[in-house]
Design a protein around this motif. Sequence first.
Motif, short mmCIF file in Angstrom:
data_model
loop_
_atom_site.label_atom_id
_atom_site.label_comp_id
_atom_site.label_asym_id
_atom_site.label_seq_id
_atom_site.Cartn_x
_atom_site.Cartn_y
_atom_site.Cartn_z
N LYS A 10 1.10 -1.12 0.05
CA LYS A 10 0.06 0.14 -0.04
C LYS A 10 0.90 1.19 -0.16
N LEU A 11 1.88 1.18 0.94
CA LEU A 11 2.70 2.45 0.72
C LEU A 11 3.73 2.56 -0.36
N ARG A 12 4.03 1.51 -0.76
CA ARG A 12 4.59 1.78 -2.00
C ARG A 12 3.94 2.34 -3.36
N LYS A 13 2.75 1.78 -3.22
CA LYS A 13 1.90 2.29 -4.37
C LYS A 13 1.43 3.33 -4.08
N SER A 14 1.52 4.12 -3.06
CA SER A 14 1.33 5.49 -2.72
C SER A 14 2.51 6.44 -2.89
N GLY A 15 3.42 5.52 -3.32
CA GLY A 15 4.96 6.41 -3.58
C GLY A 15 5.64 6.83 -2.19
N LEU A 16 5.28 6.10 -1.13
CA LEU A 16 5.94 6.07 0.09
C LEU A 16 6.72 5.05 0.53
N ARG A 17 7.88 5.21 0.79
CA ARG A 17 8.76 4.07 1.63
C ARG A 17 8.33 3.59 2.84
N PRO A 18 8.49 2.26 3.02
CA PRO A 18 7.92 1.64 4.05
C PRO A 18 8.86 1.86 5.51
N THR A 19 8.35 2.75 6.04
CA THR A 19 9.20 2.96 7.37
C THR A 19 8.46 2.70 8.78
N LYS A 20 9.01 2.37 9.85
CA LYS A 20 8.23 2.07 10.93
C LYS A 20 7.15 2.95 11.17
N GLN A 21 7.29 4.13 11.15
CA GLN A 21 6.06 5.29 11.47
C GLN A 21 4.89 4.55 10.58
N ARG A 22 5.16 4.89 9.48
CA ARG A 22 4.12 4.46 8.21
C ARG A 22 3.58 3.26 8.39
N ILE A 23 4.35 2.14 8.82
CA ILE A 23 3.54 0.79 8.93
C ILE A 23 2.79 1.00 10.16
N LYS A 24 3.18 1.61 11.16
CA LYS A 24 2.32 1.80 12.34
C LYS A 24 0.90 2.37 12.02
N ILE A 25 1.19 3.37 11.15
CA ILE A 25 0.04 4.21 10.67
C ILE A 25 -0.91 3.30 10.02
N CYS A 26 -0.48 2.45 9.25
CA CYS A 26 -1.17 1.35 8.52
C CYS A 26 -1.86 0.59 9.42
N GLU A 27 -1.21 -0.13 10.35
CA GLU A 27 -1.93 -0.98 11.42
C GLU A 27 -3.19 -0.34 11.94
N VAL A 28 -3.04 0.90 12.37
CA VAL A 28 -4.00 1.43 13.10
C VAL A 28 -5.17 1.73 11.83
N LEU A 29 -5.03 2.15 10.66
CA LEU A 29 -5.99 2.18 9.72
C LEU A 29 -6.54 1.20 9.10
N PHE A 30 -5.80 0.07 8.86
CA PHE A 30 -6.24 -1.01 8.10
C PHE A 30 -6.31 -2.20 8.77
N ASP A 31 -5.99 -2.29 10.03
CA ASP A 31 -6.04 -3.71 10.56
C ASP A 31 -7.49 -3.88 11.03
N ALA A 32 -7.95 -2.80 11.50
CA ALA A 32 -9.44 -2.89 12.22
C ALA A 32 -10.19 -3.80 11.39
N GLU A 33 -11.18 -4.76 12.05
CA GLU A 33 -12.07 -5.50 11.65
C GLU A 33 -13.14 -4.67 10.72
#
Lengths: 142, 142
Positions: A10-33
């Motif tokens: 998701k990050l790469r497709k958005s033109g972003l490198r996967p960093t710790k911070q960004r992966i954490k943001i993903c977890e909060v946003l996209f992990d939820a049921e």
Amino acid sequence: MAYAEQYIEKLRKSGLRPTKQRIKICEVLFDAEKTFHFTIKELVKIIENQANIKVSLATVYNTVHAFMKKGYLKEIPLNASQSYYDTNVTHHHHFFDEEENKLIDIHQDDVDEVNIKRTIPGKKIRSVEVIAKIVSDNQSQK
Amino acid sequence: MAYAEQYIEKLRKSGLRPTKQRIKICEVLFDAEKTFHFTIKELVKIIENQANIKVSLATVYNTVHAFMKKGYLKEIPLNASQSYYDTNVTHHHHFFDEEENKLIDIHQDDVDEVNIKRTIPGKKIRSVEVIAKIVSDNQSQK
DNA sequence: TCAACAGTTTAGAATAAATATAATATATTA
DNA sequence: TAATATATTATATTTATTCTAAACTGTTGA
């Protein structure tokens, strides 16, 4: 596929490198049921509570905007002092409870298709959003 | 009835005394042949250009908010950096041109009634607004 | 005529969301 | 791993909006 890999994609497709911070943001946003609505401030607070890593406001703003641009998040048109975002990017609509300042999804099937008969020359419709503002119904109490 | 009297009545009904500044605001908002969309900044600029009286930002904000509360103006739900208001308080909808940042009215008759099948217990719908975002249609050029 | 008062206007301060900056840190690549 | 490109962060800036307090206006009643 592990969650982390999905996020990296998701990050790469958005033109972003996967960093710790960004992966954490993903977890909060996209992990939820469930999908959910949030403001930047709320998102930062959730990350603070869950994570042992620190994420600055700027990073959150940048990441959210990149996801918006790519269509992984939607902004909800509201006249609020801060912007509301939605992790549900399918076509749907919203109730906005003006007393509790809360958003509630309305599934597409619960609204007959909005048919706009008017057109503007040279322009096409990119999105149609319905916001129904709701308040307490005291009449129904009696 | 002279215009000025109408304005005085509107002001009184909004709980405001008719002052020079407020009547000037009314002239700009309600004199026009057509209804229009504006931001606070634009409204102040129009008054500056037309009038020989000075009106402060605070007075404009206060007066616009009082008119909103009374229903003489409507706020348009947009995620813009500033709020947009509409002198057309009849039930209608909007195109928002994302490229030119411009609002265009859609008459109620140009949209089939929006029928929301879902209800929220204890709540009633106060308003239903449709925002259709439009962009250039390059496909139609060929 | 004037004193008292209720409500107004105003400039400027305060607030808060969002964006920009620039130094430091991290990820990618070859 | 070294070189580079990109990220992160704290902080400053910008901008819309709201707040504040002092000066002003107009009305009322003695």
